[in-house]
Design a protein around this motif. Structure first.
Motif, short mmCIF file in Angstrom:
data_model
loop_
_atom_site.label_atom_id
_atom_site.label_comp_id
_atom_site.label_asym_id
_atom_site.label_seq_id
_atom_site.Cartn_x
_atom_site.Cartn_y
_atom_site.Cartn_z
N ALA A 9 7.01 12.44 4.59
CA ALA A 9 6.82 10.94 4.76
C ALA A 9 6.23 10.50 3.55
CB ALA A 9 5.94 10.90 5.97
N VAL A 10 5.12 10.91 3.07
CA VAL A 10 4.44 10.02 2.06
C VAL A 10 4.91 10.64 0.68
CG1 VAL A 10 2.06 9.77 0.90
CG2 VAL A 10 2.17 9.93 3.42
N VAL A 11 5.41 9.75 -0.13
CA VAL A 11 6.06 10.15 -1.45
C VAL A 11 4.82 10.26 -2.40
CG1 VAL A 11 7.54 9.62 -3.21
CG2 VAL A 11 8.07 8.90 -1.00
N LYS A 12 4.44 11.37 -2.99
CA LYS A 12 3.27 11.44 -3.77
C LYS A 12 3.73 11.43 -5.33
CE LYS A 12 -0.60 14.90 -4.49
NZ LYS A 12 -0.98 16.26 -4.23
N PHE A 13 2.72 10.63 -6.09
CA PHE A 13 2.93 10.46 -7.50
C PHE A 13 1.42 10.86 -8.26
CE2 PHE A 13 5.85 7.41 -5.86
CZ PHE A 13 7.06 7.82 -6.34
N SER A 14 1.60 10.96 -9.49
CA SER A 14 0.03 11.09 -10.19
C SER A 14 0.15 10.41 -11.29
CB SER A 14 -0.04 12.80 -10.37
OG SER A 14 0.99 13.32 -11.27
N GLY A 15 -0.96 9.83 -11.89
CA GLY A 15 -1.11 9.13 -13.16
C GLY A 15 -1.26 7.59 -12.79
N HIS A 16 -1.58 7.04 -13.50
CA HIS A 16 -1.46 5.40 -13.35
C HIS A 16 -0.53 4.42 -14.24
CE1 HIS A 16 -3.47 5.98 -17.32
NE2 HIS A 16 -3.07 4.87 -17.74
N GLU A 17 0.25 5.41 -14.84
CA GLU A 17 1.11 4.57 -15.85
C GLU A 17 2.10 3.77 -15.31
OE1 GLU A 17 0.55 7.67 -16.17
OE2 GLU A 17 0.23 8.37 -18.16
N HIS A 18 2.82 3.86 -14.24
CA HIS A 18 3.75 3.42 -13.52
C HIS A 18 3.56 2.75 -12.17
CE1 HIS A 18 6.19 4.89 -16.94
NE2 HIS A 18 5.68 6.09 -16.53
N LEU A 19 2.18 2.45 -11.94
CA LEU A 19 1.66 2.14 -10.63
C LEU A 19 2.40 0.75 -10.20
CD1 LEU A 19 -2.06 2.02 -9.48
CD2 LEU A 19 -0.66 0.08 -9.47
N ARG A 20 2.75 -0.22 -10.86
CA ARG A 20 3.17 -1.27 -10.20
C ARG A 20 4.64 -1.09 -9.86
NH1 ARG A 20 3.45 -5.94 -14.95
NH2 ARG A 20 4.23 -4.20 -15.93
N ASN A 21 5.55 -0.44 -10.41
CA ASN A 21 6.86 -0.28 -10.07
C ASN A 21 6.95 0.91 -8.76
OD1 ASN A 21 8.18 -1.45 -12.06
ND2 ASN A 21 8.39 0.23 -13.45
N ARG A 22 5.99 1.64 -8.93
CA ARG A 22 5.70 2.49 -7.67
C ARG A 22 5.41 1.85 -6.45
NH1 ARG A 22 3.45 7.57 -11.53
NH2 ARG A 22 5.31 8.32 -11.92
N LEU A 27 6.83 -0.72 -1.00
CA LEU A 27 7.09 -1.76 -0.22
C LEU A 27 8.53 -1.97 0.20
CD1 LEU A 27 4.39 -4.11 -2.00
CD2 LEU A 27 4.31 -3.23 0.23
N LEU A 28 9.43 -1.76 -0.57
CA LEU A 28 10.68 -2.08 -0.35
C LEU A 28 11.48 -1.09 0.60
CD1 LEU A 28 12.14 -3.43 -3.77
CD2 LEU A 28 11.75 -4.91 -1.74
N SER A 29 10.93 0.27 0.40
CA SER A 29 11.67 1.15 0.99
C SER A 29 10.97 1.22 2.47
CB SER A 29 11.68 2.41 0.06
OG SER A 29 10.29 2.98 0.07
N GLY A 30 9.71 1.06 2.33
CA GLY A 30 8.99 1.09 3.78
C GLY A 30 8.34 2.51 3.96
N LYS A 31 8.24 3.32 2.72
CA LYS A 31 7.89 4.50 2.52
C LYS A 31 6.36 4.34 1.86
CE LYS A 31 12.32 7.04 2.09
NZ LYS A 31 13.01 7.97 1.24
N PRO A 32 5.34 5.18 2.74
CA PRO A 32 4.06 5.09 2.14
C PRO A 32 3.93 6.18 0.80
CG PRO A 32 4.17 6.36 4.14
CD PRO A 32 5.47 5.75 4.09
N ILE A 33 3.16 5.82 -0.07
CA ILE A 33 2.81 6.56 -1.28
C ILE A 33 1.37 6.96 -1.47
CG2 ILE A 33 5.10 5.46 -2.31
CD1 ILE A 33 3.26 3.71 -4.04
#
Length: 368
Positions: A9-22, A27-33
């Motif tokens: 369910a939750v897509v997990k990322f790490s780091g701050h570099e690409h926060l805006r795009n993620r 928001l567009l996919s409806g998937k929590p991150i």
């Protein structure tokens, strides 16, 4: 940074570099991150003021969006809601220009429930993010490629130079149901160069000096050059002095490349103009139908397009674009095909990217 699926369910990322795009993809996919390790090794760990401000802005635009920030600010969990749109006002911190905030909003606004009318205040031009001039003259025309044109407008009410800002911008965007797919692979030949030389709380003569210096470089290549001088006075000029030059080139096939330079302490108007002019020539030399600053926007719109193959010719992929492709794969499951645009030309670094559109439909849209 790699991402993984947690509990399917939750897509997990790490780091701050690409926060805006993620956040936009969430928001567009409806998937929590979930994004962790946000500057966890810094002396000052966690989210910066402008990142928190961006999340607050997106909260205003969306209905039901839940943002959970850890005590240290190094981990955030975002549960997307409905992109609502409507009438929104937001005051940005002066640590980043309003371009930082408007870029993700531009990606989301067409898919709102109601047309967005955003008034945003702060620094309008700095050396980190796209200026409001670039957003108005270059980014908005890129939206037109996908059928988002009528009613899209960016008005500069007040200019605000760093460090104190004081600028004000109004952005309005209609809603769409679906996007057109593109097949943009002919860069064409450069036919004209346009620009805006603006000055706030300094002598208007500085704008004219920037124009002359830029012309001294660009007139060697093309005669059709027009650079508009934009001088703001009084309350409309913000709280700090400054000047900048924004340049863009347009080709016979409507491919746009852009560059800009902003005043720095001790830099003359001629210095600023020469940096901008040479940067524009470098962008043109890099090739493609879309410049590096707009690769991510075009990629996202291609993914959201109708269920057909979209193609676009670009120059060398930026690091941000490569990561964005990976994030799109993780969130939407869409992969891009990347091939050399002209395999027989060993000097060309142009690429053709293509993907199959997801057929994204704006289900948030109010039905009249």
């Amino acid at each position: 940074m790699a991402s993984t699926l947690v509990n399917n369910a939750v897509v997990k990322f790490s780091g701050h570099e690409h926060l805006r795009n993620r956040v936009v993809l969430s928001l567009l996919s409806g998937k929590p991150i979930r994004i962790d390790k946000i500057r966890s090794d810094d002396k000052d760990p966690g989210l910066r003021d402008y990142e928190v401000s961006l999340l607050r802005l997106l909260e205003k635009i969306c209905n039901g969006m839940v943002i959970e920030i850890s005590y240290t600010g190094t981990t955030i969990l975002i549960k997307p809601g409905i992109i609502n749109g409507g009438l929104v006002t937001h005051e940005c911190p002066t640590s980043r220009s309003v371009g930082y905030f408007l870029e993700p909003v531009l990606m989301l606004a067409p898919f709102s429930k109601k047309p967005l009318n955003l008034t945003i205040t702060g620094v309008t031009t700095d050396d980190k993010d796209l200026s409001v001039d670039l957003l108005r003259t270059v980014t908005l025309p890129h939206l037109q490629l996908f059928g988002i044109s009528e009613g899209v407008e960016l008005k500069i009410k007040k200019r605000g130079a760093p460090p104190l800002g004081g600028g004000e911008v109004q952005f309005s965007c209609p809603i769409v149901r679906t996007l057109k797919i593109i097949n943009f692979v002919e860069p064409g030949k450069i036919k004209r160069i346009r620009g805006i030389a603006h000055a706030v709380r300094v002598s208007p003569q500085l704008s004219h000096r920037m124009v002359e210096a830029a012309r001294s470089v660009l007139n060697r290549y093309i005669p059709d050059i027009y650079i508009h001088t934009d001088v703001y006075k009084g309350q409309d000029s913000g709280k700090s002095p400054g000047f900048a030059l924004t340049l863009l080139s347009e080709s016979t096939t409507s491919a746009i490349h852009c560059a800009e330079a902003v005043s720095q302490p001790g830099a003359s108007p001629e210095d600023v103009a020469l940096v901008a002019a040479r940067s524009l020539l470098s962008e043109i030399r890099a090739g493609g139908c879309v410049d590096q600053k707009h690769q991510c926007l075009v990629m996202l719109m291609m993914v959201l397009g109708t269920e057909d193959v979209g193609r676009c010719r670009i120059g060398p992929l930026s690091e941000r674009s490569i990561q964005f492709m990976r994030d799109i794969r993780d969130v939407f499951g869409t992969t891009f095909k990347v091939v050399p645009a002209d395999p027989s030309d060993l000097d060309s670094k142009d690429l053709v990217i293509s993907c199959y559109g997801t057929g994204y439909v704006n289900s948030n849209r109010s039905v009249a």
